[in-house]
Design an enzyme around this catalytic site. Sequence first.
Site, short mmCIF file in Angstrom:
data_model
loop_
_atom_site.label_atom_id
_atom_site.label_comp_id
_atom_site.label_asym_id
_atom_site.label_seq_id
_atom_site.Cartn_x
_atom_site.Cartn_y
_atom_site.Cartn_z
N LYS A 78 36.67 38.60 39.68
CA LYS A 78 36.95 37.95 40.85
C LYS A 78 35.99 36.82 40.67
O LYS A 78 34.65 37.08 40.36
CB LYS A 78 36.98 38.60 41.96
CG LYS A 78 36.95 37.74 43.50
CD LYS A 78 36.86 38.55 44.53
CE LYS A 78 37.30 37.93 45.84
NZ LYS A 78 37.28 38.38 47.19
N SER A 159 41.33 37.92 50.29
CA SER A 159 40.72 36.93 49.68
C SER A 159 40.66 37.24 48.03
O SER A 159 40.96 36.05 47.15
CB SER A 159 39.23 36.59 49.97
OG SER A 159 38.37 37.53 49.56
N SER A 183 40.02 42.27 51.82
CA SER A 183 40.32 41.44 50.73
C SER A 183 40.63 42.12 49.37
O SER A 183 40.84 41.38 48.52
CB SER A 183 39.19 40.47 50.40
OG SER A 183 39.18 39.49 51.66
#
Lengths: 491, 483, 95
Positions: A78, A159, A183
Amino acid sequence: MTDLLSLDLAAARDALRDGKISSLELTDAYLGAMEAASDLNCYITTTPDKARVMAAAADQRLAQGDALPLDGLPLGIKDLFCTEGILTTAGSHILDGFAPTYESTVTSQLWRDGAVMLGKLNMDEFAMGSANVNSYYGPVESPWKSRDGGNARLVPGGSSGGSASAVSARLALATTGTDTGGSIRQPGSFCGIVGMKPTYGRCSRWGIVAFSSSLDQAGPLTRTVRDAAIMLRSMAGHDPKDSTSANLPAPDFEAALTGDVRGMRIGVPKEYRIDGMPAEIEALWARGIEMMRDAGAEIVDISLPHTKYALPTYYIIAPAEASSNLARYDGVRYGLRVEGETLDDMYAKTRGEGFGAEVKRRVLIGAYVLSAGYYDAYYLKAQRVRALIKRDFDEAFGSVDAILTPTAPSDAFAIGENDDDPIKMYLNDVFTVPSSLAGLPAISVPVGLSGRGLPLGLQLIGKLFDEATVFRAAGVLETAAGFSVRPAGGQ
Amino acid sequence: MAALIKGETGDWELVIGLEVHAQVVSEAKLFSSAATAFGAAPNSQVSLVDAAMPGMLPVINQECVRQAVKTGLGINAKINRLSVFDRKNYFYPDLPQGYQISQFLQPVVGEGVLTIVLPDGEKSIGIERLHLEQDAGKSLHDQHPRKSYIDLNRSGVALMEIVSRPDLRSAAEAAAYVRKLRSILRYLGTCDGNMQEGSLRCDANVSVRKPGAELGTRCEIKNLNSIRFMQMAINHEARRQIEVIEGGGKIDQQTRLYDANRDETRSMRSKEDAHDYRYFPDPDLLPLILTEDYIADIAAELPELPDAKQARFIAEYGLSEEDASQLVEERETAAYYETVAEGRDKKLAANWLLSELFGALNKVGKGLAESPVSAKFLGGLIALISDGTISGRIAKDVFAEMFEHGRDADSIVEAKGLRQVSDAGAITDLIEAVIAANQDKVVEFKSGKDKLFGFFVGQVMQQSQGKANPQLVNQVLREKLNA
Amino acid sequence: MSLDKATVSNIAHLARIKVDDDQLETMVGELNNILSWIEQLNEVDTEGVAPLASVTGHPLPLRADGIADGGYPERVLLNAPDRVADFYSVPKVVE
């Protein structure tokens, strides 16, 4: 090619150790798939050269029989994790061109254990969002398509949307994510994969761009529960550079996967039956309960009375912390600078252009709830309610070992849907936020499909630092559910 | 006590509270392991944490906590078992995080007290609190016409902010307070007190009121980097406020900057915004918990502080209050004195240090640290005086030699043969020779001209080249003349 | 509590975020929606409840004093948008 990509992390690990495949060919297969599926917009940055160098080194170790725990396994990261010498954006315009001179603790542990980096994954800006539509680098698309006709591009959740979509579409063997209010788990549910948020303090936050310091936790997104256990063992561990990192060794989570939950007490909280919850979610939950009962667990009805206040509590605390954490993006030391006449002008223009709409909203809310005269009414009140939410869990865990709930109140929606109403978007996290506020470990396991043929997950929540029980229960749920559907849009 | 200021409408009373920022003595910074030394090349003592790189986190330095607790104990303050670090949020380029980690509601040290000595007696000044916080970096505004340059070397160095109650009533009291606080900090070794390098800085909250009236609106004066400037700034600010009020105006609560070159204060443009610091507990840190044992251990290690030392010098050494107070103000002076006085005549040691050594140092513009005469050597000189090896007069010559060449007293006395003559026989011989040579004066003396006794002493001393023991000379001479 | 344009402007200034006038109105509406939704917390009785300080209750770790970091101006200045020699630089500040 397809064969290589069909191996999950555990299987690929074994195949590499047995010399059946090489890391280089596995890595190349992923790099090829990434290129072919670039439409999904999962990656912000790909690092093929680095990946091949790392893979070659892993192959050498494997050949010598000195295999490291994750040797040769290609992963996606990420873009919230700082990676040395590689663009790190947090999905934001304000970090334009930022190449850290340091490596986050979590990723450095993955490389220490031999993993191969494929690239940096797209995400909601500063991890703020539940649909991955808030990225400066454009929305991420899920590989899943609804069966109800039409060809709408669906959100992967957020997210960690790039992380989830990439695992689902087989553009990485596994990925890292971060979870502040859901998330990792909510995109896990939307994409039909496993998403694990460990206990707050289990993984070091050092080198992860901060959103909300008291909530942020790194965790893995994987195809299976076993893969998540393997990943977490490398990601976790005490870090003296993070004052909130727990001074506990990272246990062998894989060893917890005994497949036996006989006598385990699974709590079912009545407050999670929220108004307007789709019947199919309710039904999925009931099926999950049955699966656990059939496996020998004892089902216990519990009450978590302050559940409905978790979201508003979260939407005070997280923006308050974010408003302060994001103050360092000021155009002075790194990232975007928009020149101005005066210093304040430079600050305001840089931050005005550098932050997207959702980030601005949350920074402003956060600044407001901390401002003179409002602190007690908002921030302090929220921390008191947070204490009550934690107390609810503490009491419940007096009589149960884990708690089973839905992960999200719906299946994935189309890109563009819910965009006009922030609160509607926030409601995606209604089931994931309470355990975040209490710092508890929680996992989302894919259990079934919605009427539209989209994945739905169930969440298991455990006691502080008791990931082992969460993994054990999740392994059993996963086996019972036998979720094996693949997205139409994937490889 | 209070020195009132005359205005056109009568007397005014000055009310002052001080916020002293004292840099903590530690190797590394409060929340990072970068160095704290003064004067390094720009941005060379900056860690990723100090530069507020994304994802960087604070970890507290235990020595800084220890130093704060030590200081708290030194000012007789309450040490809080639980304290919390908060973020004070504001934007400024030398504050890279966009917030300063400080302590707001729950500081590590609570109320304390400090006693100052004034010409008309002692006065207790209340201390409200002491908390730990990060120092900011430095902005250089004069290097470029349109830019300010930022050096973060100081960013993150530990500061103790020590806040007094508004108990001070004149610039002189404020000066006495800062001197006393500085002295205690230096005794404790928790701050080097160097105001020139900015290790100790003061902000003064100044207001005026008619005696006995409610507190007036205060202004905060920043940038006070010497005690002299602080006094000038306070007096200037008081006059300004009186003029404003007497001219029918009203004092606005503001932050003002003191300009030493112009001897004036002016409003700070950068602080014109009403500040809203949005304090909240730093979620990157946890509450700081101190145990009673930890506090007791530090208390047990506290050095003797100036007040206690002064009392001991007076009670045990018989020194005057004035001498004792001079000796204890600086830790180094007290330590020097104690080495000189060790096993020797305490008062004589004090006199020689305060008048002879300080006098000589003053003449050449040096401090005690640069003294050519070491404490050990000065002690040696005192010993020679006390045991009668040399007279006080000879000692002054020996001292001058020591001061010039850095030599010890013994070797000078030996080399120059300055040993005092205390042999009664030798002195009697000398005296008899002088009497024989001055029979006319003897007659005069015996007829009542007592003043001539001094003449005889002088003659004897001269004959002995000053080495004769003056007491013995006096005694034998009196016997012979009165015989 | 309801925010007006002036308050939102003021907060935006506190947060150093430029908000154009045409966005301000929308922003006011959105923030008010969020705030009124958040205010359901007022229903919760928190009398006597201490605010949460930490989820794990672990003590604050202390590190030993010692120089083990810094000394690399290149690393901290590498990403600076406007670097002059070994300084960061910003539009001139008037104190």
